[in-house]
Design a protein around this motif. Structure first.
Motif, mmCIF file in Angstrom:
data_model
loop_
_atom_site.group_PDB
_atom_site.id
_atom_site.type_symbol
_atom_site.label_atom_id
_atom_site.label_comp_id
_atom_site.label_asym_id
_atom_site.label_seq_id
_atom_site.Cartn_x
_atom_site.Cartn_y
_atom_site.Cartn_z
ATOM 1 N N SER A 1 0.716 -1.345 -0.068
ATOM 2 C CA SER A 1 0.024 0.002 -0.066
ATOM 3 C C SER A 1 0.909 1.122 -0.034
ATOM 4 O O SER A 1 2.060 1.169 0.381
ATOM 5 N N GLU A 2 0.097 2.344 -0.232
ATOM 6 C CA GLU A 2 0.875 3.695 -0.115
ATOM 7 C C GLU A 2 1.507 4.065 1.306
ATOM 8 O O GLU A 2 2.127 4.702 1.170
ATOM 9 N N ALA A 3 0.788 3.273 2.249
ATOM 10 C CA ALA A 3 1.485 3.654 3.580
ATOM 11 C C ALA A 3 3.041 3.322 3.540
ATOM 12 O O ALA A 3 3.674 4.018 4.312
ATOM 13 N N ILE A 4 3.376 2.603 2.915
ATOM 14 C CA ILE A 4 4.755 2.017 2.622
ATOM 15 C C ILE A 4 5.468 3.173 1.564
ATOM 16 O O ILE A 4 5.256 2.679 0.351
ATOM 17 N N LEU A 5 6.098 4.131 1.957
ATOM 18 C CA LEU A 5 6.493 4.980 0.945
ATOM 19 C C LEU A 5 7.694 4.427 -0.108
ATOM 20 O O LEU A 5 7.567 4.693 -1.166
ATOM 21 N N THR A 6 8.501 3.616 0.489
ATOM 22 C CA THR A 6 9.585 3.122 -0.240
ATOM 23 C C THR A 6 9.557 1.731 0.057
ATOM 24 O O THR A 6 9.776 1.472 1.291
ATOM 25 N N VAL A 7 9.943 0.890 -0.839
ATOM 26 C CA VAL A 7 9.909 -0.667 -0.610
ATOM 27 C C VAL A 7 11.049 -0.745 -1.080
ATOM 28 O O VAL A 7 11.872 -0.568 -2.387
ATOM 29 N N THR B 72 7.209 -7.186 3.141
ATOM 30 C CA THR B 72 7.820 -6.281 2.392
ATOM 31 C C THR B 72 8.730 -5.611 3.493
ATOM 32 O O THR B 72 8.348 -5.676 4.771
ATOM 33 N N GLN B 73 9.964 -4.949 3.262
ATOM 34 C CA GLN B 73 10.928 -4.149 3.998
ATOM 35 C C GLN B 73 10.710 -2.972 3.351
ATOM 36 O O GLN B 73 11.041 -2.724 1.986
ATOM 37 N N GLY B 74 10.662 -1.495 4.038
ATOM 38 C CA GLY B 74 10.812 -0.435 3.517
ATOM 39 C C GLY B 74 10.626 0.753 4.560
ATOM 40 O O GLY B 74 10.756 0.545 5.932
ATOM 41 N N PHE B 75 10.216 1.775 4.126
ATOM 42 C CA PHE B 75 10.044 2.891 4.778
ATOM 43 C C PHE B 75 8.791 3.646 4.887
ATOM 44 O O PHE B 75 8.464 3.712 3.677
#
Length: 119
Positions: A25-31, A97-100
């Motif tokens: 989702s867009e809640a995860i800005l950077t994957v 997923t891992q991201g920011f």
């Protein structure tokens, strides 16, 4: 907002194929990486395949040559193509997923997607 939306899975016969997909989702800005893991009752969740944002992939030995992970949508969607399935592939599959986001590094898991292979 659900962080990951997965689809695919089901019941197939040995030798057949399935494709799993997972979208962040867009809640995860950077994957930075996406992957699939699987778990059977009584055992720990184990790696199936991962793909990093630069395209580098990693596979469990048991699926090399049969499974292919790929990404799309600027790395926000991952696909796991599973060919030549066998009964050992029967498990609950989880997307990771891992991201920011806007604040911190985060790891997210999808709900389970059941894959059953009949012999």
């Amino acid at each position: 907002q659900v962080p990951l939306v997965e689809s695919g899975g089901g019941l197939v016969q040995a030798g057949e194929s399935l494709r799993l997909s997972c979208t962040a989702s867009e809640a995860i800005l950077t994957v930075t990486a996406m992957g699939w893991y699987r778990q059977v009752p009584g055992k720990q969740r184990s790696l199936v395949a991962t793909i990093a944002s630069g395209g580098r992939t990693n596979y469990a030995d048991s699926v090399k040559g049969r499974f292919t992970i790929a990404s799309a949508n600027a790395g926000r969607t991952a696909y796991l193509q599973m060919d030549n399935l066998n009964s050992d592939d029967t498990a609950d599959y989880y997307c990771n997923t891992q991201g920011f986001d806007s604040v911190r590094f985060r790891t997210d898991w999808s709900r389970e997607t059941q894959v059953t292979v009949s012999s």
